[in-house]
Motif scaffolding. Sequence first.
Motif, PDB file in Angstrom:
ATOM      1  N   LEU A 177     -44.791  19.419  -4.272  1.00 53.86           N
ATOM      2  CA  LEU A 177     -45.293  19.159  -3.660  1.00 53.86           C
ATOM      3  C   LEU A 177     -44.382  17.794  -3.271  1.00 53.86           C
ATOM      4  CD1 LEU A 177     -48.700  19.092  -5.614  1.00 53.86           C
ATOM      5  CD2 LEU A 177     -48.439  20.313  -3.547  1.00 53.86           C
ATOM      6  N   ARG A 178     -43.057  17.314  -3.376  1.00 49.04           N
ATOM      7  CA  ARG A 178     -42.391  16.216  -3.380  1.00 49.04           C
ATOM      8  C   ARG A 178     -43.076  15.460  -3.301  1.00 49.04           C
ATOM      9  NH1 ARG A 178     -40.438  20.595  -2.689  1.00 49.04           N
ATOM     10  NH2 ARG A 178     -38.644  21.847  -0.917  1.00 49.04           N
ATOM     11  N   MET A 179     -43.952  15.114  -4.590  1.00 47.24           N
ATOM     12  CA  MET A 179     -44.608  13.748  -5.225  1.00 47.24           C
ATOM     13  C   MET A 179     -43.376  13.903  -5.873  1.00 47.24           C
ATOM     14  SD  MET A 179     -48.649  15.330  -5.317  1.00 47.24           S
ATOM     15  CE  MET A 179     -49.204  13.440  -6.266  1.00 47.24           C
ATOM     16  N   ILE A 180     -42.553  12.637  -5.730  1.00 45.53           N
ATOM     17  CA  ILE A 180     -41.518  12.552  -6.619  1.00 45.53           C
ATOM     18  C   ILE A 180     -41.283  11.008  -6.962  1.00 45.53           C
ATOM     19  CG2 ILE A 180     -40.023  14.717  -6.097  1.00 45.53           C
ATOM     20  CD1 ILE A 180     -37.988  12.621  -4.098  1.00 45.53           C
ATOM     21  N   ASP A 181     -41.900  10.221  -6.682  1.00 42.24           N
ATOM     22  CA  ASP A 181     -42.040   8.971  -6.150  1.00 42.24           C
ATOM     23  C   ASP A 181     -42.357   8.321  -7.175  1.00 42.24           C
ATOM     24  OD1 ASP A 181     -41.358   8.224  -3.109  1.00 42.24           O
ATOM     25  OD2 ASP A 181     -43.110   7.981  -2.784  1.00 42.24           O
ATOM     26  N   ASP A 182     -43.244   8.890  -8.318  1.00 37.61           N
ATOM     27  CA  ASP A 182     -43.274   8.334  -9.455  1.00 37.61           C
ATOM     28  C   ASP A 182     -43.080   9.370 -10.863  1.00 37.61           C
ATOM     29  OD1 ASP A 182     -45.277   5.970  -8.369  1.00 37.61           O
ATOM     30  OD2 ASP A 182     -46.238   7.398  -8.054  1.00 37.61           O
ATOM     31  N   ALA A 183     -42.336  10.177 -10.010  1.00 39.79           N
ATOM     32  CA  ALA A 183     -41.918  10.972 -11.386  1.00 39.79           C
ATOM     33  C   ALA A 183     -41.151  10.588 -12.587  1.00 39.79           C
ATOM     34  CB  ALA A 183     -40.983  12.088 -10.343  1.00 39.79           C
ATOM     35  N   LEU A 184     -39.870   9.751 -12.069  1.00 38.29           N
ATOM     36  CA  LEU A 184     -40.102   9.555 -13.459  1.00 38.29           C
ATOM     37  C   LEU A 184     -40.203   8.655 -14.472  1.00 38.29           C
ATOM     38  CD1 LEU A 184     -36.416   9.396 -14.885  1.00 38.29           C
ATOM     39  CD2 LEU A 184     -35.991   7.232 -13.553  1.00 38.29           C
ATOM     40  N   ASP A 185     -41.039   7.869 -13.564  1.00 41.65           N
ATOM     41  CA  ASP A 185     -42.005   7.022 -14.363  1.00 41.65           C
ATOM     42  C   ASP A 185     -43.108   7.776 -15.463  1.00 41.65           C
ATOM     43  OD1 ASP A 185     -41.294   4.809 -13.851  1.00 41.65           O
ATOM     44  OD2 ASP A 185     -42.583   3.987 -12.320  1.00 41.65           O
ATOM     45  N   CYS A 187     -42.226  11.246 -16.739  1.00 43.56           N
ATOM     46  CA  CYS A 187     -41.410  11.697 -17.490  1.00 43.56           C
ATOM     47  C   CYS A 187     -41.362  11.018 -18.928  1.00 43.56           C
ATOM     48  CB  CYS A 187     -40.145  12.147 -17.253  1.00 43.56           C
ATOM     49  SG  CYS A 187     -40.176  13.248 -16.001  1.00 43.56           S
ATOM     50  N   ARG A 188     -41.076   9.179 -18.228  1.00 41.88           N
ATOM     51  CA  ARG A 188     -41.356   8.019 -19.518  1.00 41.88           C
ATOM     52  C   ARG A 188     -42.163   8.425 -19.897  1.00 41.88           C
ATOM     53  NH1 ARG A 188     -37.760   4.290 -14.731  1.00 41.88           N
ATOM     54  NH2 ARG A 188     -35.547   4.858 -15.678  1.00 41.88           N
ATOM     55  N   TYR A 189     -43.327   7.713 -19.689  1.00 42.72           N
ATOM     56  CA  TYR A 189     -44.860   7.940 -20.024  1.00 42.72           C
ATOM     57  C   TYR A 189     -45.057   9.248 -20.906  1.00 42.72           C
ATOM     58  CZ  TYR A 189     -50.096   7.244 -20.087  1.00 42.72           C
ATOM     59  OH  TYR A 189     -51.150   7.927 -20.972  1.00 42.72           O
ATOM     60  N   LEU A 190     -44.789  10.509 -20.495  1.00 39.07           N
ATOM     61  CA  LEU A 190     -44.888  11.522 -21.333  1.00 39.07           C
ATOM     62  C   LEU A 190     -43.965  11.683 -22.714  1.00 39.07           C
ATOM     63  CD1 LEU A 190     -45.495  14.160 -18.777  1.00 39.07           C
ATOM     64  CD2 LEU A 190     -46.698  13.225 -20.081  1.00 39.07           C
ATOM     65  N   ASP A 191     -42.835  11.473 -22.526  1.00 41.77           N
ATOM     66  CA  ASP A 191     -41.977  11.213 -23.535  1.00 41.77           C
ATOM     67  C   ASP A 191     -42.407   9.998 -24.381  1.00 41.77           C
ATOM     68  OD1 ASP A 191     -39.110  11.784 -25.205  1.00 41.77           O
ATOM     69  OD2 ASP A 191     -39.230   9.445 -24.809  1.00 41.77           O
ATOM     70  N   GLY A 192     -43.758   8.990 -24.109  1.00 47.24           N
ATOM     71  CA  GLY A 192     -43.936   8.102 -25.098  1.00 47.24           C
ATOM     72  C   GLY A 192     -44.487   8.311 -25.834  1.00 47.24           C
ATOM     73  N   GLU A 193     -45.446   9.654 -25.526  1.00 45.39           N
ATOM     74  CA  GLU A 193     -46.854  10.564 -25.338  1.00 45.39           C
ATOM     75  C   GLU A 193     -46.257  11.578 -26.894  1.00 45.39           C
ATOM     76  OE1 GLU A 193     -49.759   8.903 -25.814  1.00 45.39           O
ATOM     77  OE2 GLU A 193     -49.569   7.992 -24.732  1.00 45.39           O
ATOM     78  N   GLY A 194     -45.243  11.080 -27.094  1.00 52.58           N
ATOM     79  CA  GLY A 194     -44.140  12.482 -27.975  1.00 52.58           C
ATOM     80  C   GLY A 194     -44.167  14.204 -27.262  1.00 52.58           C
ATOM     81  N   PHE A 195     -44.290  13.975 -26.115  1.00 52.50           N
ATOM     82  CA  PHE A 195     -43.325  15.137 -24.956  1.00 52.50           C
ATOM     83  C   PHE A 195     -42.321  15.307 -24.392  1.00 52.50           C
ATOM     84  CE2 PHE A 195     -48.199  15.049 -25.369  1.00 52.50           C
ATOM     85  CZ  PHE A 195     -48.392  16.343 -25.474  1.00 52.50           C
ATOM     86  N   MET A 196     -42.136  16.056 -24.805  1.00 52.12           N
ATOM     87  CA  MET A 196     -39.960  16.491 -24.648  1.00 52.12           C
ATOM     88  C   MET A 196     -40.442  17.520 -23.362  1.00 52.12           C
ATOM     89  SD  MET A 196     -37.821  15.771 -27.306  1.00 52.12           S
ATOM     90  CE  MET A 196     -36.187  16.100 -26.544  1.00 52.12           C
ATOM     91  N   LEU A 197     -39.529  17.114 -22.226  1.00 51.36           N
ATOM     92  CA  LEU A 197     -39.861  17.861 -21.420  1.00 51.36           C
ATOM     93  C   LEU A 197     -38.736  19.244 -21.139  1.00 51.36           C
ATOM     94  CD1 LEU A 197     -40.716  15.700 -18.375  1.00 51.36           C
ATOM     95  CD2 LEU A 197     -42.015  17.395 -19.334  1.00 51.36           C
ATOM     96  N   SER A 198     -38.945  19.885 -20.399  1.00 52.52           N
ATOM     97  CA  SER A 198     -37.881  21.352 -20.690  1.00 52.52           C
ATOM     98  C   SER A 198     -36.634  21.105 -19.665  1.00 52.52           C
ATOM     99  CB  SER A 198     -37.811  23.197 -20.600  1.00 52.52           C
ATOM    100  OG  SER A 198     -38.969  22.800 -19.055  1.00 52.52           O
ATOM    101  N   ILE A 199     -35.289  21.404 -20.128  1.00 52.45           N
ATOM    102  CA  ILE A 199     -34.687  21.533 -18.921  1.00 52.45           C
ATOM    103  C   ILE A 199     -34.371  21.982 -17.510  1.00 52.45           C
ATOM    104  CG2 ILE A 199     -33.328  23.444 -19.503  1.00 52.45           C
ATOM    105  CD1 ILE A 199     -31.876  20.559 -18.634  1.00 52.45           C
TER     106      ILE A 199
END
Length: 535
Positions: A177-185, A187-199
Amino acid sequence: MALLPRISPLIPRSIRNTVAVTARPMHANQGVVPPQTEDLFVTNICDSLRKGINWDTLSRRFNLMELNDTSSVIEKVLLELKEPPYAKCALGFFHWSAQPQPRPQRTHFKHLTSTYCITIHILVRAKLIKDARALLESVLSSGSSIFSVVDLLLCSYKITNSIPFVFDLLIQTCSKLRMIDDALDVCRYLDGEGFMLSIITYNTLLHVVQKSDHTALVWQIYEHMIEKRTYPNEVTTRIMVAALCKEGKLQKIIDIVDRIHGKRCSPGVVANTCLIIRMMEEGRIEQGLLLLKRMLQKNMILDTISYSLIVHARVHLGNIESAWEVYEEMLNRGFRANSYVYTLFIKAHCEERRIEEAIGLVKEMEDVGLKLYSETFHHLIVGCSQVGRREESLKWFEKMIDMRFVPSCLAFNQMVERFCENGDTKHADEMLTLLLDKGFVPDEITYSHLIAGSGKEGDFQGVLKLYYEMEYKSLSLGSLAFSSLIVSLCQCNKLEEAYKYLAVMKDRSLTPPSYVYEALEKGDKTRAHLLHSEL
C-alpha cells in the motif's frame, strides 16, 4: 520469526488513543441482551456455522439485531471459531455480521479495528493468507493508523493463539500500500515486543522504499535488519546495489573497495562497505564499528576492508596515533598497504597544515608502488593552497591532469583564489580553459574568484568576458557573483557599468553586501550613500 515471552502494548497513550473506534453504529433505543441469552446466541450461531449453513438460512434463523451491534458478541463468536478448521466459518461470520439490513438502524454498521485484528489472526493461523491480506488492506485503507493496528494485533495475539507471521504479513501489506513513512518505526516497535521479521518481509519493504524517493530510508532499514541479526540474501544485495545506482554512488564505492582490497569484491561486500562509510560520515562512529564487528563475524566483509574502515573511524575522530596503531597491526597480520588508508592519513595531515608530513606519505606510497588517485590530489592541492604554497599546489594540479584526473570544484577554487590574490589571474583562467575541455563544471565561486582577480588587475574586458561566459553557461548568478562583478567594475573605474549591474542585482531580489557600497563610494560618495540609505 521468534516470539519472546512477553507481549504488552508499549505504544504511548497518545498513539493508542488513535485506535479507530469506527464500529460504533449510529442508532438509538437498542436493547441489551442478558448475559445468559448472549452466551446461548453465541453457542447456537457457532453450531450453525460449523454445520456449514448458508447466509440466507443464517439470516432467517438469527436476527442480526440480536448482536446489539456490539463488538463483544461478535468477538465471542470469532474466538469460538478461532481454530484453523473453523477459520472459514469465522470469516463468513465476519462478513455476515456486517451485512446491511433493510432496517435503517443497521445501515451504518462497521466492524471495529479490534474485530478486524482478531479475524486476521484466525485467518493467518489457518494459512488463509489471501483472505487475511484482504482484511489488512481494508482496515489500513479505511483510515486506521498503522500504530493502532499493530497495538490491537498485539492485544489479541495470545487469545487467538496466533503465529508471528501475522506481523510479517502486516509489514508486507503496508509495503504493498506504499505506507512506508512509519514502516521502520513499526519494525523497531515489533522488535521491542520480541518479534523478528523475516528476510522476505525486509526485502519486500526495501524493494518498495528503493523505488520511492526515500533513498536514505533504504539504508536505515538495511542497517536495522543487520543490527537485529536478520542477514541479507542475494535479493537484498540486488536491492541495495540498485539503491547505490539510483544515488549515483555505485562506482565510487566500488573504487574504494578496489583500492583497499586490490581486486573486485562481491556485491554484498560493496553494499556493506557503503553502509559502514555512511554511518561514519554521519558521525555515528561507535555504532558503525559495532555493526562492522558483527559483519566481520558473519563473513559479510573482508578483513583488509575492516581494518581500513577502522583506520577511517580513528582518523575521523582525530585520533591519528591510534589510527597508525591499527594500520601497523594490519601490516603485521600480513595485509598489504593500500592507497585508501594512505589518503586518509594525507587528508588528516593536510587539514592540520602539516604539509611536509603529507608529502612524505606520498613518497612512501610511490615507493611501495601505490598509485595516487583523485581524492589524494584533492587533499594535496587544498592543503598547499591554504598554507600559501602556490607553486606546489600547481605542481600537484598538473600531475593530476597528466594522470587524467579532474579536480573537484572545491580543490580548483582554492587554487584559483590563491592565484588571483597573487595577481596571476591569467594563469588561473588558462587552467580553467584546460579543465573545461576535460568535462570540468565550474560554479559561481570559480567565476567570482576570476572576476575579482581581473578587477584587481584592472582588466575591464576580462571582467565582462567572465560575466558573459557565466550567462552563456546558464550558471545561477547569486549575490557573490554580482558583488564581485560590481566591485571589479569599480576597480576598473567603470562606475556607470557598476551601477547598471547593481540595478540588475536588485531586480533579482539580491541584497548587495556593505562592501559593494564601500567600493561604489570611492567613485561617487553621494550617490552611493543615497542608494545605501534607500536600501
